[in-house]
Design an enzyme around this catalytic site. Structure first.
Site, PDB file in Angstrom:
ATOM      1  N   LYS A   1       0.819  -1.216   0.000  1.00  0.00           N
ATOM      2  CA  LYS A   1       0.000   0.000   0.000  1.00  0.00           C
ATOM      3  C   LYS A   1       0.852   1.265   0.000  1.00  0.00           C
ATOM      4  CE  LYS A   1      -1.520   1.073   4.041  1.00  0.00           C
ATOM      5  NZ  LYS A   1      -0.739   2.282   4.368  1.00  0.00           N
ATOM      6  N   THR A   2       1.804   1.359   0.917  1.00  0.00           N
ATOM      7  CA  THR A   2       2.618   2.572   1.032  1.00  0.00           C
ATOM      8  C   THR A   2       3.446   2.785  -0.222  1.00  0.00           C
ATOM      9  OG1 THR A   2       2.724   2.248   3.427  1.00  0.00           O
ATOM     10  CG2 THR A   2       4.314   3.770   2.466  1.00  0.00           C
TER      11      THR A   2
ATOM     12  N   ASP B   1      -4.215   8.306   2.808  1.00  0.00           N
ATOM     13  CA  ASP B   1      -3.775   6.993   3.278  1.00  0.00           C
ATOM     14  C   ASP B   1      -4.717   6.513   4.382  1.00  0.00           C
ATOM     15  OD1 ASP B   1      -2.232   4.749   3.604  1.00  0.00           O
ATOM     16  OD2 ASP B   1      -0.659   5.734   4.756  1.00  0.00           O
TER      17      ASP B   1
ATOM     18  N   GLN C   1      -9.626  -3.893   7.348  1.00  0.00           N
ATOM     19  CA  GLN C   1      -8.754  -3.538   8.466  1.00  0.00           C
ATOM     20  C   GLN C   1      -9.256  -2.299   9.211  1.00  0.00           C
ATOM     21  OE1 GLN C   1      -4.364  -4.374   8.112  1.00  0.00           O
ATOM     22  NE2 GLN C   1      -4.805  -4.242   5.930  1.00  0.00           N
TER      23      GLN C   1
ATOM     24  N   ARG D   1      -0.617 -10.566  10.577  1.00  0.00           N
ATOM     25  CA  ARG D   1       0.671 -10.066  11.091  1.00  0.00           C
ATOM     26  C   ARG D   1       1.765 -11.109  10.924  1.00  0.00           C
ATOM     27  NH1 ARG D   1      -0.177  -5.765   9.834  1.00  0.00           N
ATOM     28  NH2 ARG D   1      -2.066  -6.716   8.991  1.00  0.00           N
TER      29      ARG D   1
END
Length: 724
Positions: free
Chosen positions: A50-51, A234, A265, A608
């Protein structure tokens, strides 16, 4: 609707040369980066880059000349994320970051308010109040209005004010339907007036004032709508209603809003996050471009398959399916403990084995739904000599509410404990000010006695009466708890001192009260070690709260709540406490939306893990100093059995019952298997299991509440004749 295939044809002769910034991206990532100047929603799954997509989109827009640095605004939720965004962009292209509007919602609003402070009705040098400063300001407001802090706890008022601000409501917009709510509205109004007089703004005010500035000033609003051709957001799933409304004011007919987020999320409803903003965005902006980033670069296939299976049970989602080019990997390990003590021992044993296998402790995480779960795990790690670090929070015995409770117990055990007295003499607030405390200290110093004896010496006036009430409270605590078992001493102190009631009114009260209850469990666990002495328990608590946490720079097991784990990843993850009422939390069981958020939290927890995932649960767990029985979390049942490896199949996967050895043919209490019974709270049910004889426990499958283990002596079960 936009299709990725339009950019990437199977015909090599028609495939455009990739831009240097996008040549190493996968097709979906590259398509998102190279979208036309229109509104777009990027559904970015966990571990999907994503980033990277967001920062590359910004660099691509700037490098291709589609927008100037001054014409772009990018917003995220933390200063850390904003700094990382800037660092990545400047690493991709030469750029002076000062010209960019990249920051948090609060940071960007502060910048805009500074530029237009006159229009916003603020002084050029207005001061920003942090949470503690705001709390102090609210206390002064209460004094101005001559209102009692016990009836209107400052933290409750703070939560009330911030909640209304985050929903765009000023004091004038709030309804007052009874005396209490009308007083809260009055406090809010006076607090607003006080802030204006003093030229200060709290964090919630920054966004609300900036929103109002753009709303009422058409010329300014038009200016920014023309200026910011591209607005990028974001973590869009975490926006609240006011943040979304602010974004709508900033985006005009010529703007392109690029929203990146993952509705699966969205786990911050308690902070005001509104997952519905994602669907509203699609509707409000007639979004044609929706790209799903589903390729995961973090986890093995079995972990992703488990996450997909769980989240598929949520109905209100935009939908996507995580996948990876990695292999399926190891099965997900499940451990069903007989108790929370056995669960903690299992964690320690398994982490020790991982360490021997070469896995660094810092790449191992223990996740829990509630902070209160950490106490027993910390104890087991200390006993095993394994270094640990509590991420994003405090160790159990460092938490404010626990330290306050221990201070009461210390003063009960030793009247000469001056530090304990100073900590609690005015907590919860009882009208004893700093000047009164200073007088007590001076008296003790002059007479060479303890602060307690100085406080008992009396005096005149209103403050002396307040000190007298504190002295009487401590005497009452000692008298009413004398001779009681240690857990009952702690439990009674929490009630009589007012600590439980105080924290129930706190913004984070639920977690804090749970930690106080866990202190009762700690006392009960200490008694099982053949001790029932308050002084010995306090000494043990001091040792447990000593310097056991890992030293700076030392690799250590990471402990954290699932909420704190969002955005992180680890080689091995232990997800603990998978029981109904714990995870999912009991408050969500009757609330469909709350249950969906709990499931999203489970999805976050699973994703995670990179290589190895452990799921653990306990048949029995200490709660309020008593053993309670639980059933397995529904989330465990939602994971396909083919993905799981049970390390101990002591219990049936769908029924978390007692060990077969504990059952008796004749229970001795008349509640036989198959009998219909009635409970005053849970209603009609059927007896399905029992253990421990006439004074043991019985499992009842209730019609409306599912299976529960109950202590026979306290269950108040009666035969339900004729019920079925």
């Amino acid at each position: 609707m936009f299709f990725v295939q339009s950019f990437y044809s199977n015909d090599p002769t028609r495939r455009p040369m990739p831009h240097p910034l996008t040549q190493y991206l996968n097709p979906q990532q590259a398509a998102a980066v190279e979208l036309p100047d229109e509104h777009a929603l990027i559904l970015a799954g966990a571990g999907s880059g994503k980033t990277r997509v967001l920062t590359t989109r910004i660099a691509w827009l700037l490098s291709t000349g589609r927008v100037s640095p001054a014409g772009l605004l990018a917003v995220t939720f933390t200063n850390k994320a904003a700094k990382e965004m800037l660092a990545r962009i400047t690493a991709m292209m030469p750029l002076n970051p000062r010209g960019l509007w990249i920051g948090t919602f609060h940071g960007l609003c502060n910048r805009m308010l500074r530029l237009h402070h006159r229009d916003a009705g603020l002084p050029a040098t207005f001061t920003i109040l942090d949470s503690q400063d705001q709390l102090a300001a609210i206390k002064r407001t209460l004094k101005t209005l001559n209102l009692d802090e016990e009836r209107y706890p400052p933290r409750t008022v703070q939560h009330y004010i911030n909640g209304h601000k985050e929903n765009g409501r000023r004091a004038a917009d709030v309804d007052g339907w009874d005396d209490y709510s009308r007083h809260l509205k009055q406090i809010y109004a006076e607090y607003e007036a006080q802030c204006r007089r003093e030229g200060v703004a709290d964090f919630a005010e920054l966004l609300l004032a900036c929103y109002e500035l753009l709303l009422r000033n058409e010329a300014l609003r038009t200016h920014y709508q023309h200026r910011f051709k591209h607005v990028l957001v974001d973590e869009f799933q975490d926006t609240n209603r006011l943040q979304y409304a602010w974004l709508k004011l900033l985006t005009g007919p010529q703007s392109a809003l690029f929203a990146v987020g993952d509705d699966d999320q969205s786990i911050y409803a308690f902070r005001g996050a509104n997952v519905g903003n994602m669907q509203d965005f699609q509707h409000d902006y007639a979004v044609r471009h929706v790209i799903r980033l589903e390729q995961n670069y973090r986890s093995h296939g079995n972990i992703l398959d488990a996450a997909n299976a769980v989240i598929a049970n949520n109905r209100e989602r935009l939908g996507k399916q995580l996948w990876t080019e990695e292999s399926g990997g190891e099965p997900i390990r499940v451990f069903e403990a007989s108790s929370d003590y056995e669960e903690a021992d299992f964690l320690v044993d398994e982490i020790g084995q991982l360490k021997r296998d070469g896995i660094e402790p810092g790449d191992v995480a223990i996740l829990y739904r509630s902070n209160a779960q950490s106490r027993l795990i910390e104890h087991a790690l200390v006993q095993a000599g394994l270094p640990y670090r509590v991420y994003g929070g405090l160790r159990f015995y460092e938490r404010q509410e626990v330290k306050h409770a221990l201070a009461y117990l210390r003063l009960m055990a030793n009247q000469d404990d001056d530090n304990a007295l100073l900590r609690i003499i005015n907590f919860p607030t009882r009208g004893i000010g700093n000047r009164t405390v200073e007088t007590i200290v001076e008296t003790a110093r002059a007479t060479g006695t303890s602060l307690w004896l100085a406080a008992c010496s009396g005096g005149a006036g209103r403050s002396a009466a307040a000190v007298g009430r504190f002295v009487q409270l401590m005497e009452t605590l000692r008298q009413q708890t004398e001779g009681l078992p240690l857990p009952e001493v702690v439990d009674a102190m929490l009630d009589l001192s007012g600590l439980r009631e105080h924290y129930r009114n706190d913004k984070e009260g639920e977690e804090r009260v749970a930690n106080l209850d866990e202190l009762v469990n700690a006392a009960a666990g200490f008694v099982t070690e053949d001790e029932n002495d308050l002084a010995a328990f306090l000494a043990n608590a001091s040792l447990e709260g000593g310097e056991h946490e890992a030293r700076p720079g030392e690799t250590a097991v990471q402990m954290m709540t699932v909420h704190a784990a969002k955005g992180l990843e680890f080689h091995s993850v232990f997800l603990t406490g998978l029981e109904e009422g714990l995870f999912p939390h009991e408050n969500s069981l009757a609330d469909p939306k709350g249950l969906e958020e709990e499931r999203r939290l489970m999805y976050v927890a699973i994703t995670r893990a990179r290589r190895r995932l452990y799921l653990s649960l306990a048949q029995s767990r200490m709660l309020h100093g008593q053993t309670r029985y639980s059933v397995a979390s529904r989330f465990l049942d939602e994971i396909p059995e083919t993905l799981l490896k049970y390390l101990n199949r002591g219990y049936a996967p769908q029924s978390f019952g007692a060990p077969a050895a504990a059952r008796q043919a004749d229970p001795g209490h008349g509640l036989k298997l198959g009998m219909n019974v009635r409970h005053p709270k849970f209603g009609i049910g059927v007896v399905t299991d029992h253990e421990g004889g006439a004074t043991g426990n019985v499992q009842v499958n209730f019609r409306d509440h599912g299976p529960k283990w109950l202590a026979v002596a306290y269950a108040k079960l009666e035969p339900a004749t004729g019920e079925s």
